[in-house]
Every structure is written in structure tokens, then in C-alpha cells.
Scaffold this active site. Structure first.
Site, PDB file in Angstrom:
ATOM      1  N   ASP A   1      97.731 -26.335  13.100  1.00 21.31           N
ATOM      2  CA  ASP A   1      96.330 -26.618  12.779  1.00 21.31           C
ATOM      3  C   ASP A   1      95.485 -25.618  13.564  1.00 21.31           C
ATOM      4  O   ASP A   1      95.944 -25.064  14.567  1.00 21.31           O
ATOM      5  CB  ASP A   1      95.991 -28.046  13.190  1.00 21.31           C
ATOM      6  CG  ASP A   1      94.518 -28.352  13.058  1.00 21.31           C
ATOM      7  OD1 ASP A   1      93.948 -28.088  11.991  1.00 21.31           O
ATOM      8  OD2 ASP A   1      93.927 -28.833  14.050  1.00 21.31           O
TER       9      ASP A   1
ATOM     10  N   ASP B   1      96.223 -31.779  16.236  1.00 25.34           N
ATOM     11  CA  ASP B   1      95.597 -32.678  17.210  1.00 25.34           C
ATOM     12  C   ASP B   1      94.663 -33.691  16.581  1.00 25.34           C
ATOM     13  O   ASP B   1      94.143 -34.555  17.273  1.00 25.34           O
ATOM     14  CB  ASP B   1      94.790 -31.860  18.231  1.00 25.34           C
ATOM     15  CG  ASP B   1      93.503 -31.307  17.647  1.00 25.34           C
ATOM     16  OD1 ASP B   1      93.525 -30.914  16.451  1.00 25.34           O
ATOM     17  OD2 ASP B   1      92.485 -31.265  18.355  1.00 25.34           O
TER      18      ASP B   1
ATOM     19  N   ASP C   1      95.619 -34.423  10.709  1.00 28.84           N
ATOM     20  CA  ASP C   1      96.939 -33.798  10.834  1.00 28.84           C
ATOM     21  C   ASP C   1      98.073 -34.823  10.775  1.00 28.84           C
ATOM     22  O   ASP C   1      99.239 -34.438  10.680  1.00 28.84           O
ATOM     23  CB  ASP C   1      97.041 -33.033  12.161  1.00 28.84           C
ATOM     24  CG  ASP C   1      96.034 -31.894  12.254  1.00 28.84           C
ATOM     25  OD1 ASP C   1      95.826 -31.216  11.238  1.00 28.84           O
ATOM     26  OD2 ASP C   1      95.458 -31.697  13.336  1.00 28.84           O
TER      27      ASP C   1
END
Length: 639
Positions: free
Chosen positions: A337, A536, A540
Site C-alpha cells: 500500500d 496499514d 487494506d
């Protein structure tokens, strides 16, 4: 009397609360109790207190073995097939029958401990779904014919109009029909910078309305929202069994059948074929049941795994189970990410450009003074930058007005200032300012804030979620291991391109919703096999659950931490390469242990059949091999 009743009620509630806390750990408590009883029984036996020691061992059998025995019996009845649990029970009983209570109790203890760890893992998996569910509002304010009515979200229907006030979460997917506001969509896209939305634009359940009041028309049933899809994706990914798990399930069924069949034959065939006495035949069958038990095989994996997990924790790497640690060494690709993972997760000022009519000092002081009245992340970044780089105190403007969705307008020393997006100060003037400097900065993935004084643009401030200092090092380490790296982000293509180049990743995909990340991960898995996902945010969670190994940053959302298989407690990306190295070393040790333990078991079985060993030597060989593989596994503590 009322006081007494209240006291009794509180005591009962406290007891129930304590029971609720203890119950999820009851198997672990039983395993530890079993271990203590084994130690007590051993000490009693050494002091010739035989009866007391047998009682202690029996209690260890019952307390430690109850859960696994119950599970084994129920599974055998349901699936009509014997399993490893039943073999361990038979082996423990066999040990007791020939007088070796200690060995049987230790067998039960090791197996009960593994069962406790399995239960703990399953309990943890339920928390992530609960954490997701808590983010979605349970009620919505429905507006019908000018009348407002609080309605359960489950009863919302397509076409209903709901009112969402500043600070409230969007209860269901819909389209704005009235109002304009900034929305925090971190729960869906993972991006920290709020998005400005107005009439005819879509909003998603779970996102937060930051300032303006919105009237939204429901476009999807509550069960079909994007937020619900995130929950479903997490549940689906967690229910899938790994290839290793499927292999073990097949292996255990075959192993149990073979061992029990051979033991059954050993109980009478040697008497007729080899002329052994019935006592010798039963004696050798019981030895076979003991030495063929997979005690050493169990010890081949668990101590090495626990030692590796402890070493990882000492380095700030939290593994949620040995299977995830094992899978790390098989990784061929890792997806990252962007926000909060490769980057710091907060916008920072990178460029300040002004025209000749104003000094940068005056520009920054007055802009920060106005922005200090806003709680917008971009405004906070500008104010923080001004405080860090200038010693002068900020002077408050004479008047200030927030223009929802555009920016802020203020009067400062009889001057009219406007700070915000290009459309707020005039798009044509904004794009031509300083020969198109804004366009160049935007191509570098930066967000532009324009500043206008008395109708003329006097400067601009560029902000960017900057790449972490350690990101390049971490990516380069992984690429040296031959691991393909890719960034998946909900941000724009320009920003994604700039961050990808700066981070050194092999590739990137921009404008990803949670379901897009999952689909991209599935395609990467098809091409590379074992894949990890590092993230995080709440958005996600599905991708973390879909990947072979999900890795979360320590300061990420609670859902990401619960869903992930590995957590980097110090947000230190280079720890990923260390975790992979630790996994490789653990797998080598486990292979050594497995080969050694199987070799010893086969040697003992053959020696028993040839009558080369008696029970004491069989026990020494069996338990000795167990101790050796444990010591070999504990070498990982020094890594």
C-alpha cells in the site's frame, strides 16, 4: 437491603466478566496445569511415592487431554475416520498400560499445548470482523416530506434520502443530492487527504463527513455496500485452507491408519509367525505404539517455530503463527500500500512559490495564520511547517469564512485573502501562475494549495505524502532476493507514478478500491505463486487476508493489525527482509528435525521388530530424539 442486592448483583457481574476473559484461554490454562502435574508426578515418583505420582499423572491425562480427546472423538464420529488426536490418545494410554506414565503424560501435554494455540488463533480471527462491523453506523437519519426519522441501517431502501451531519459516518452507499463537503475516505481508499465532494458524486459507507451537511440518496442495499464487500472479502480469504494445511490433513489420516493397523497386527501375528510368547507379543506392540507416536515430529516444528517467533518479537516483528512465518521464505512477490506504508501517511510541505510582490516570509506567515483556523490535514501541514521554519508568532486574521469544498476566505489587515483549490481562486489564473508551475508540481504527485490576495494569486504551496526514509533500502533488499515489488494505491496516477519511482518498486497500480487490490493480488498470485501484502489501513484488510502472508504496519488501523499475519511493530520496512531470512533459517532447521525424527522413529520400529531393544531403550531413543530436535530448534533464539 437494596445495598446488599446491588452488591450481590455487582459481584455476579464481576464473576461473569472474569469468566468471559478466562474462557478463551481455558485450553492454554489446562495445558499449563497438565505440565505442572507432570512435574509433580515426576518428583513424587523419584521419591518412591508411586500411588501419588500415578494420581498426578492421571490428572495430567484428564486435564490436558480432555479438549483434544473430545475434539478427536467428535471428529471421528462426524467424519467416520480416525485422526492424529485419536492416535495420540491411544499412544498415551499404551504408555500407561506398560507402566510409562511420564511419557504418556508428556505426549498429552505437547498435543494439548498445540491445540490451545490453534484455539487462540481462531479467537483472534473473529476480532477483525467485529472491528470492521463497529465502523458502520447502526442508524441513519431519513428525510421524507420534510420530516426526519431515525431508521436502522438494515431497513434503508434504494431511493431513501438521508441527512448526514458534519462528523458523522456515511451509513450506506449513495449519491449526494444536496450539499458539499470534504469526506475522509481512508476506510475505503486508505488515502489520508480528504476528498471534496458535491452534488451527483458518490459516497461510500464507513467514510466520514468532515464539515458540510449532506443529503444523500441511497443507491445500494446495506448488505451490498462497498464496506460490506470488504467484510465479505476478509471472511472469504480467511476461510480458505493453505496447500500445506490440506497436505497435513491428508497425511494424518493415512499415518494414523498405518500405525494402528501395524500395531493391531503386532498384537498377534508375531506369536503365530515367529513363536513369540503372548506377553512378548503384547509388550512389543505397546513399544511400537509408543515409539511410532509423532511426539518427535511435533517437537520438530513447535520449538523451532516458537523460538523464531520470539526472536522476531525481539526485533519488532510480530508473527501470528508458525504457518505465516514458514510461508515468508516462499515469497516471490510483495505488494505494498502507499499511504502510511511506503510513505509517512501525512502530507508535508515540499514547495513554496511566490511572485515578486510578496516575500516568502510574509506569504508563509499570513497563509499559516489563516490556515490555523482550519482542522483540514493540508491546513495543519502548512501551519506545522510555518512553526518549524519561522520564529514569529502567527497573527490572527480579522475575519475568516470556510467555503465548504473549496477553501477558506479571510480578511487580513484590510486585505482579502483566499486559500484553496484552483477553482476557488480562478482555474485559468492558477494554471498560468509562474508559467504553469502548478501543473509541473501536480505531475510530481503533489497537492497544490493556491493563495490569492485582493483578487491576484500571489503564491502556491505544494504538499506531498513523502516517502519514508527507509523505504528505498527495504525495497532494494527485497529486489536483491529476486522478489517482485508492486505498489497498490487508491491515489491518482500522477501521484502513484511519482511515489513508485521514488520508492524503487518494480511496478504500480493507481486508483485502486479495496476490491481492485484483491483482484490485482489474485492476478499476481497466479503469476508468481506466493505473494505478500503490506498495508496499514482498513481498506487494506481484504488484500491482507487474500495474500499468502499479510504484513501490517504497527501504527496502522486495528482491523489491518488483526487481519495481518505479520505486524511490523516499529513500522520498519527493512524488517521484512529480516523476517524472510528468519523464515528461511527456521525452515532449514525444521527440515533437519523432521528428517532426523523420522529416521529415529523408523530405526526404533525396525529395532523393536527385530527384538534389538527393550522398552527402556525404546523410550530413551524416542524421548532422546525429541530432546535433540527441541534443542536444535532453540538455536533460533540466538539468531
Amino acid at each position: 437491603m437494596n445495598t446488599d442486592i446491588k452488591g450481590i448483583t455487582n459481584t455476579g457481574a464481576n464473576q461473569e466478566g472474569l469468566l468471559d476473559k478466562i474462557w478463551p484461554h481455558v485450553e492454554l490454562i489446562a495445558a499449563i496445569t497438565s505440565g505442572l502435574l507432570i512435574a509433580i508426578g515426576w518428583l513424587l515418583e523419584k521419591n518412591d511415592l508411586t500411588t501419588a505420582s500415578v494420581v498426578s499423572f492421571v490428572l495430567a491425562f484428564l486435564i490436558g487431554g480432555y479438549a483434544k480427546a473430545k475434539e478427536g472423538i467428535e471428529s471421528t464420529i462426524a467424519e467416520k475416520e480416525l485422526n492424529v488426536e485419536m492416535l495420540m490418545i491411544f499412544a498415551a494410554i499404551g504408555s500407561a498400560v506398560i507402566g510409562y506414565w511420564t511419557e504418556g503424560a508428556i505426549l498429552i501435554f505437547i498435543f494439548s499445548l498445540s491445540g490451545a494455540l490453534e484455539t487462540y488463533t481462531m479467537n483472534k480471527s473473529h476480532k477483525e470482523i467485529s472491528a470492521l462491523m463497529e465502523l458502520q453506523p447502526q442508524e441513519a437519519l431519513v428525510v421524507s416530506n420534510g420530516v426526519e426519522k431515525i431508521t436502522p441501517v438494515a431497513e434503508l431502501r434504494i431511493g431513501d434520502l438521508i441527512l448526514i451531519k458534519p462528523g458523522e459516518r456515511i451509513p450506506s452507499d449513495g449519491r449526494i443530492v444536496k450539499g458539499q463537503s470534504h469526506l475522509d475516505e481512508a476506510a475505503i481508499t486508505g488515502e489520508s487527504i480528504p476528498v471534496s465532494k458535491g452534488v451527483h458524486e458518490d459516497v461510500y459507507a464507513g467514510t466520514v463527513n468532515l464539515n458540510g451537511s449532506l443529503t444523500v440518496e441511497i443507491t445500494k442495499e446495506s448488505s451490498d455496500t462497498l464496506f460490506q464487500k470488504i467484510i465479505q472479502l476478509v471472511q472469504s480469504a480467511q476461510s480458505e485452507k493453505s496447500p500445506s494445511q490440506l497436505f497435513i490433513e491428508k497425511f494424518e489420516g493415512m499415518y494414523v491408519k498405518v500405525v494402528l493397523a501395524v500395531v493391531a497386527l503386532m498384537m498377534f501375528l508375531p506369536h503365530f509367525l515367529l513363536g513369540w510368547s503372548w506377553t512378548e507379543t503384547f509388550y512389543r506392540a505397546m513399544i511400537l505404539l509408543v515409539v511410532a507416536s509423532p511426539c518427535a515430529l511435533v517437537a520438530s516444528i513447535m520449538p523451532a517455530t516458537l523460538a523464531a517467533i520470539s526472536t522476531g518479537a525481539r526485533r519488532g516483528i510480530l508473527f501470528k503463527g508458525g504457518v505465516h512465518l514458514e510461508n515468508l521464505s516462499h515469497l516471490r512477490a510483495i505488494a505494498f500500500d502507499k499511504t502510511g506504508t511506503l510513505t509517512k501517511g501525512k502530507p508535508e510541505v515540499t514547495d513554496i512559490l511566490t511572485n515578486e510582490e510578496i516575500s516568502k516570509t510574509e506569504f508563509l506567515l499570513k497563509t499559516a495564520a489563516i490556515e490555523s483556523h482550519s482542522n483540514h490535514p493540508l491546513a495543519n501541514a502548512i501551519v506545522n511547517y510555518a512553526k518549524e521554519n519561522r520564529e514569529e508568532a502567527l497573527i490572527h486574521p480579522e475575519s475568516i469564512e470556510d467555503i465548504s469544498g473549496y477553501g477558506v476566505k479571510a480578511t487580513y489587515e484590510h486585505e482579502l485573502w483566499k486559500i484553496g483549490k484552483a477553482d476557488f481562486v480562478g482555474r485559468e489564473a492558477a494554471e498560468s501562475f509562474l508559467d504553469g508551475a502548478a501543473l509541473r508540481l501536480a505531475q510530481e504527485g503533489k497537492t497544490i494549495v493556491f493563495v490569492q490576495k485582493d483578487g491576484e494569486i500571489v503564491g502556491l504551496i505544494a504538499l506531498k505524502d513523502v516517502v519514508r526514509d527507509e523505504t528505498k533500502k527495504a525495497i532494494d533488499q527485497l529486489k536483491q532476493k529476486g522478489i517482485y515489488t508492486v505498489m497498490l494505491t487508491g491515489d491518482s496516477k500522477n501521484t502513484a507514478h511519482a511515489i513508485a519511482a521514488e520508492s524503487h518498486v518494480n511496478d504500480y497500480t493507481a486508483e485502486c478500491l479495496p476490491e481492485d487490490k484483491v483482484e490485482k493480488l489474485k492476478r499476481i498470485k497466479e503469476e508468481y505463486g506466493h505473494v505478500a501484502m503490506v498495508g496499514d489501513g482498513i481498506n487494506d484488510a481484504p488484500a491482507l487476508a487474500t495474500a499468502n502472508v499479510g504484513i501490517a504496519m504497527g501504527d496502522g488501523s486495528g482491523v489491518a493489525l488483526e487481519t495481518a499475519d505479520v505486524v511490523l511493530m516499529k513500522n520498519d520496512l527493512p524488517r521484512i527482509a529480516e523476517a524472510i531470512q528468519l523464515s528461511e533459517k527456521m525452515n532449514r532447521i525444521i527440515k533437519q528435525n523432521v528428517i532426523f525424527s523420522i529416521s529415529v522413529i523408523m530405526l526404533l520400529i525396525v529395532s523393536n521388530f527385530l527384538q534389538f531393544i527393550d522398552l527402556p531403550f525404546g523410550v530413551i531413543g524416542h524421548e532422546g530424539s525429541t530432546i535433540l530436535v527441541i534443542l536444535n530448534g532453540l538455536r533460533l533464539l540466538k539468531s
